[in-house]
Design an enzyme around this catalytic site. Structure first.
Site, PDB file in Angstrom:
ATOM      1  N   ARG A  87       0.876  -1.362   0.073  1.00 45.78           N
ATOM      2  CA  ARG A  87      -0.156   0.130   0.019  1.00 45.78           C
ATOM      3  C   ARG A  87       0.902   1.292  -0.059  1.00 45.78           C
ATOM      4  NH1 ARG A  87      -1.937   0.881   4.277  1.00 45.78           N
ATOM      5  NH2 ARG A  87      -1.348  -1.240   5.372  1.00 45.78           N
ATOM      6  N   TYR A 215      -1.557  -3.010  -6.624  1.00 46.51           N
ATOM      7  CA  TYR A 215      -1.689  -3.703  -5.454  1.00 46.51           C
ATOM      8  C   TYR A 215      -2.997  -3.677  -4.597  1.00 46.51           C
ATOM      9  CZ  TYR A 215      -0.453  -4.807  -0.869  1.00 46.51           C
ATOM     10  OH  TYR A 215      -0.411  -5.754   0.516  1.00 46.51           O
ATOM     11  N   LYS A 224      -9.815  -2.337   1.663  1.00 44.63           N
ATOM     12  CA  LYS A 224      -9.591  -1.062   2.354  1.00 44.63           C
ATOM     13  C   LYS A 224     -10.309   0.254   1.817  1.00 44.63           C
ATOM     14  CE  LYS A 224      -6.863  -3.597   5.150  1.00 44.63           C
ATOM     15  NZ  LYS A 224      -5.861  -4.136   4.811  1.00 44.63           N
ATOM     16  N   HIS A 244     -10.617  -2.715  11.224  1.00 45.14           N
ATOM     17  CA  HIS A 244      -9.323  -3.532  10.821  1.00 45.14           C
ATOM     18  C   HIS A 244      -8.852  -4.696  11.603  1.00 45.14           C
ATOM     19  CE1 HIS A 244      -4.819  -3.671   9.225  1.00 45.14           C
ATOM     20  NE2 HIS A 244      -5.874  -4.424   8.400  1.00 45.14           N
ATOM     21  N   SER A 266      -1.251  -3.954  10.188  1.00 48.94           N
ATOM     22  CA  SER A 266      -1.005  -4.800   8.972  1.00 48.94           C
ATOM     23  C   SER A 266       0.134  -5.694   9.240  1.00 48.94           C
ATOM     24  CB  SER A 266      -0.768  -3.783   7.709  1.00 48.94           C
ATOM     25  OG  SER A 266      -2.031  -3.015   7.370  1.00 48.94           O
ATOM     26  N   CYS A 268       0.764  -7.894  11.292  1.00 47.35           N
ATOM     27  CA  CYS A 268       0.915  -8.395  12.613  1.00 47.35           C
ATOM     28  C   CYS A 268      -0.009  -9.392  13.311  1.00 47.35           C
ATOM     29  CB  CYS A 268       0.634  -6.986  13.494  1.00 47.35           C
ATOM     30  SG  CYS A 268       1.990  -5.480  12.895  1.00 47.35           S
ATOM     31  N   ASP A 295      -9.575  -9.694   8.235  1.00 49.49           N
ATOM     32  CA  ASP A 295      -9.113  -8.507   8.218  1.00 49.49           C
ATOM     33  C   ASP A 295      -9.832  -7.411   8.369  1.00 49.49           C
ATOM     34  OD1 ASP A 295      -6.549  -6.953   7.209  1.00 49.49           O
ATOM     35  OD2 ASP A 295      -7.804  -6.510   5.308  1.00 49.49           O
ATOM     36  N   ARG A 388       1.774 -12.106  -1.398  1.00 49.63           N
ATOM     37  CA  ARG A 388       0.492 -12.701  -0.695  1.00 49.63           C
ATOM     38  C   ARG A 388      -0.245 -13.663  -1.360  1.00 49.63           C
ATOM     39  NH1 ARG A 388      -1.590  -8.961   3.518  1.00 49.63           N
ATOM     40  NH2 ARG A 388      -0.181  -7.559   3.910  1.00 49.63           N
TER      41      ARG A 388
HETATM   42  P1  GTP Z   1      -2.455  -7.994   6.885  1.00 47.68           P
HETATM   43  O1  GTP Z   1      -3.059  -8.745   5.989  1.00 47.68           O
HETATM   44  O2  GTP Z   1      -1.274  -7.167   6.379  1.00 47.68           O
HETATM   45  O3  GTP Z   1      -3.465  -6.888   7.612  1.00 47.68           O
HETATM   46  O4  GTP Z   1      -1.700  -8.821   8.014  1.00 47.68           O
HETATM   47  P2  GTP Z   1      -2.142  -9.652   9.321  1.00 47.68           P
HETATM   48  O5  GTP Z   1      -2.640  -8.918  10.257  1.00 47.68           O
HETATM   49  O6  GTP Z   1      -3.408 -10.778   8.738  1.00 47.68           O
HETATM   50  O7  GTP Z   1      -0.981 -10.562   9.607  1.00 47.68           O
HETATM   51  P3  GTP Z   1      -0.647 -12.035   9.274  1.00 47.68           P
HETATM   52  O8  GTP Z   1      -1.416 -13.003  10.257  1.00 47.68           O
HETATM   53  O9  GTP Z   1      -0.415 -12.333   7.968  1.00 47.68           O
HETATM   54  O10 GTP Z   1       0.741 -12.140  10.151  1.00 47.68           O
HETATM   55  C1  GTP Z   1       1.953 -11.407   9.264  1.00 47.68           C
HETATM   56  C2  GTP Z   1       3.349 -12.096   9.717  1.00 47.68           C
HETATM   57  O11 GTP Z   1       3.613 -12.199  11.152  1.00 47.68           O
HETATM   58  C3  GTP Z   1       3.519 -13.401   9.160  1.00 47.68           C
HETATM   59  O12 GTP Z   1       5.011 -13.462   8.773  1.00 47.68           O
HETATM   60  C4  GTP Z   1       3.285 -14.242  10.255  1.00 47.68           C
HETATM   61  O13 GTP Z   1       3.974 -15.440  10.071  1.00 47.68           O
HETATM   62  C5  GTP Z   1       3.858 -13.572  11.580  1.00 47.68           C
HETATM   63  N1  GTP Z   1       3.187 -13.865  12.756  1.00 47.68           N
HETATM   64  C6  GTP Z   1       1.623 -14.074  12.913  1.00 47.68           C
HETATM   65  N2  GTP Z   1       1.351 -14.310  14.225  1.00 47.68           N
HETATM   66  C7  GTP Z   1       2.614 -14.434  14.953  1.00 47.68           C
HETATM   67  C8  GTP Z   1       2.950 -14.967  16.172  1.00 47.68           C
HETATM   68  O14 GTP Z   1       1.915 -15.237  17.185  1.00 47.68           O
HETATM   69  N3  GTP Z   1       3.853 -15.012  16.494  1.00 47.68           N
HETATM   70  C9  GTP Z   1       4.971 -14.559  15.766  1.00 47.68           C
HETATM   71  N4  GTP Z   1       6.396 -14.776  15.903  1.00 47.68           N
HETATM   72  N5  GTP Z   1       4.802 -13.985  14.391  1.00 47.68           N
HETATM   73  C10 GTP Z   1       3.468 -14.311  14.039  1.00 47.68           C
HETATM   74  C1  SPV Z   2      -3.108  -4.653   5.098  1.00 45.60           C
HETATM   75  O1  SPV Z   2      -2.163  -4.151   4.443  1.00 45.60           O
HETATM   76  O2  SPV Z   2      -3.467  -4.537   6.167  1.00 45.60           O
HETATM   77  C2  SPV Z   2      -3.539  -5.482   4.220  1.00 45.60           C
HETATM   78  C3  SPV Z   2      -3.134  -5.873   2.770  1.00 45.60           C
HETATM   79  O3  SPV Z   2      -4.321  -6.365   5.005  1.00 45.60           O
HETATM   80  S1  SPV Z   2      -4.011  -4.641   1.729  1.00 45.60           S
HETATM   81  O4  SPV Z   2      -5.342  -5.259   1.385  1.00 45.60           O
HETATM   82  O5  SPV Z   2      -3.152  -4.554   0.791  1.00 45.60           O
HETATM   83  O6  SPV Z   2      -4.243  -3.622   2.652  1.00 45.60           O
HETATM   84 MN    MN Z   3      -4.874  -5.930   6.784  1.00 41.09          MN
END
Ligand code: GTP
Ligand code: SPV
Ligand code: MN
Length: 602
Positions: A87, A215, A224, A244, A266, A268, A295, A388
């Site tokens: 983004r 993207y 979003k 979010h 994001s 996290c 999300d 992704r």
């Molecule tokens: P967006 O789609 O961007 O909104 O991200 P999200 O909040 O859904 O994050 P996602 O679950 O995809 O995790 C992002 C990164 O953090 C990945 O590389 C995961 O492997 C890592 N991760 C997620 N949960 C944990 C956790 O409990 N511990 C650790 N160490 N890493 C984590």
């Molecule tokens: C984020 O960045 O929080 C995502 C990916 O979930 S996007 O849909 O590109 O914003």
């Molecule tokens: Mn997100």
């Protein structure tokens, strides 16, 4: 030239323009055709055969690479332009007549000035291209909150992605009827030049114009742009919330079901937490986690019960792949194993895919996300850190039975969490709603690859919504207090941090499935069953209140994770100033009180 800049030749797909097209839609599309001047217009119906045809067309056009269909049936790889991988927050604008509407945390453009600036970019931008008409619904069909959008795009990748991420096609025409209440989403990848990239929201006109990026968060305008920025603006006016957040169901051994929403910034951990598989002993005892969303949630107060209820407006996942594997997130691995798009991952010689963290041993060789030959010692990453997968929710083995329920699910807990290597404890509970809103508002997190810019620096990300609040953050925070007044019984609010590190730089908490142990305490607290002690930050579990059995974690380790170092925490409060100063005189008084109370407790 990379895939997104190629002008696809006219397609030979089915073309299903509705016979009785809504006149407001016809009028708007006519205007957009006049402006963008596409060679042809293609009306998407959102069906599975159509999606397959689009993939086939995309392979011809160089937009997709077909993956190994034995290993990954229905899966395709897409490589984006290299300057278009995340983004673009600095190019994202809320466009209104006056700046006060958008407040200090958004980029603002005067709406008329924005149209004037963007019209020349869109003028003729679809010459030699196809305009895809994607009508879609955000939210379960029949939900009073469900919203119709129509996205006009010249990107086949975007059109296919929208068919996965939303309820697309005829359902949307039906839902819309002859109403003119739909979000007008106009998108062109243009020449994918960041110098000519704008993601502009016109909340008053229910319109989004996005130019110059393919993207996800910049281009899949239902996500979003509509479901958070426009929706949060509408929610503020109509007394509901767009957040979010992930949304999960937790079923206890006795069958009791608790729904939990969690806001993490994001990249996290939302998708991972939403798809959590409990440790074996919890599974054997009868615990089960199911996913409603990963999300975005839309929430409202149910008049009858006075409780907060929530739906997931999306129909697909656009999830981070690096770090995802069969140990960390098996449900995600299964979800993306068919009928999915992989964007910016590495390609293996046998047509399978790879990314950092997929396997312990890297492959001997592969083609990296930029299309170059890659070997483990080449010094580059094979997959982009923000690569992704795009997968339909129906692929998720742990999809919650209520995921499609227009009545939504009742929310018992709201969790805020960030990625913080230092200072922030594993888990604590807010004393009450107002304190919880303060915790959310002060949320800090280290920046990630999900947005362009420096990664790893702590920034304030209130409610994980900093890039997504479609109006003034002052009004947004007040809205959280206003919503409480509508509730008879409110969700309990918690704060977590899975990412605290020790002095050797190792994660102190194992995370992923083991987060169940923290979740169990949270659920028990919601039902008034678990013990906690009062600390300056909030209610905290004692060491005996979190089940550590079977983990390689001593009582001292756990206490270290929960430590509040007064000096570190004072620095934390000081760094909250960054946001609070921006709000200056506009900071709701409840925030000021909470801050003062915290300082005095410390
Ligand atoms: P967006 O789609 O961007 O909104 O991200 P999200 O909040 O859904 O994050 P996602 O679950 O995809 O995790 C992002 C990164 O953090 C990945 O590389 C995961 O492997 C890592 N991760 C997620 N949960 C944990 C956790 O409990 N511990 C650790 N160490 N890493 C984590
Ligand atoms: C984020 O960045 O929080 C995502 C990916 O979930 S996007 O849909 O590109 O914003
Ligand atoms: Mn997100």
């Amino acid at each position: 030239m990379t895939a997104t800049t190629v002008r696809p030749p006219p397609t030979k797909l089915n073309n299903t323009k509705p016979d009785d097209l809504n006149p407001a839609v016809q009028h708007w599309i006519d205007q957009c055709i006049q402006l963008c001047k596409p060679d042809q217009v293609y009306w998407c119906n959102g069906s599975a055969p159509e999606r397959q045809e689009m993939f086939t067309q995309g392979v011809k056009d160089g937009v997709f690479i077909q993956l190994n269909q034995q290993k990954l049936p229905g899966c395709y790889l897409h490589r984006s332009n290299q300057n278009d991988v995340a983004r673009s927050e600095h190019l994202t604008f809320i466009c209104t007549p006056s700046e006060d509407v958008v407040g200090p945390t958004n980029n603002w453009m005067n709406d008329k000035a924005a149209y004037t600036k963007l019209r020349p970019l869109f003028d003729g931008c679809m010459r030699g291209r196809t305009m895809y008409v994607c009508s879609f619904v955000m939210g379960p069909i029949g939900s009073p909150l469900a919203k119709v959008g129509i996205e006009l795009t010249d990107s086949l990748y975007v059109a296919v992605s929208m068919s996965i991420m939303t309820r697309m096609g005829d359902v949307a025409w039906k839902q819309l009827g002859d109403s003119d209440e739909f979000t007008r989403c106009l998108h062109s990848v243009g020449d994918c030049n960041p110098e000519r990239r704008y993601i502009c929201h016109f909340p008053i006109d229910n319109t989004i114009w996005s130019f110059g990026s393919g993207y996800g968060g910049n281009a899949l305008l239902g996500k979003k742009c509509l479901a958070l920025r426009i929706a949060s603006y509408l929610g503020h006016q109509q007394e509901w919330m767009a957040e979010h957040m992930l949304l999960m169901g937790a079923t206890a051994p006795d069958g009791e079901k608790t729904y939990v929403a969690a806001a993490f910034p994001s990249a996290c951990g939302k998708t991972n937490f939403a798809m959590l598989i409990p440790p074996q002993k919890y599974r054997e005892a009868g615990w089960k986690i199911t996913t409603v969303g990963d999300d975005i949630v839309w929430m409202w107060v149910d008049e009858k019960s006075g409780r907060l209820r929530a739906i997931n407006p999306e129909a697909g996942y656009f999830g981070v792949v690096p770090g995802t594997n069969y140990h960390t997130n098996p449900n995600a691995m299964v979800t993306m194993a068919k009928n999915s798009i992989y964007t910016n991952v590495a390609l293996l010689p046998d047509g399978d895919v790879w990314w950092e963290g997929k396997t312990e041993q890297p492959p001997k060789e592969c083609i990296d996300w930029t299309g170059q030959k890659w070997t483990p010692d080449c010094g580059r990453k094979a997959a982009h850190p923000n690569s992704r997968f795009t997968a339909p929710v129906i692929n998720n083995p742990a999809l919650d039975p209520a995921a499609n329920d227009p009545a939504g699910v009742p929310v018992s807990a709201i969790i805020f969490g960030g990625r913080r290597s230092r200072a922030i404890p594993l888990v604590y509970q807010a004393f009450n709603w107002v304190h919880g809103v303060y915790l959310g508002a002060a949320l800090g997190s280290e920046t990630t690859a999900a947005a362009t810019g420096q990664t790893g620096v702590v920034r304030r990300d209130p409610m994980a919504m900093l890039p997504f609040i479609g109006y003034n953050i002052r009004d947004y925070l007040v809205h959280w207090f206003r919503m409480r007044k509508k509730m008879k019984d409110c969700p309990r609010i918690f704060h977590v941090n899975w990412f605290r590190k020790d002095d050797q730089g190792r994660f102190m908490w194992p995370g992923f499935g083991e987060n169940m142990r923290v979740l169990k305490w949270i659920i028990d607290r919601c039902h008034g069953r678990a013990y906690a002690i009062e600390t300056p930050l909030g209610w905290m579990p004692r060491v005996q209140d979190i089940d550590l059995e079977g983990l390689n974690i001593t009582h001292e380790d756990f206490l270290a994770m929960q430590t509040i170092d007064n000096a570190e925490f004072k620095a934390e409060i000081l760094s909250q100033e960054e946001l609070f100063l921006k709000l200056a005189g506009d900071l709701p008084k409840e925030m000021v009180f909470q801050r003062e109370l915290l300082i005095s407790r410390l």
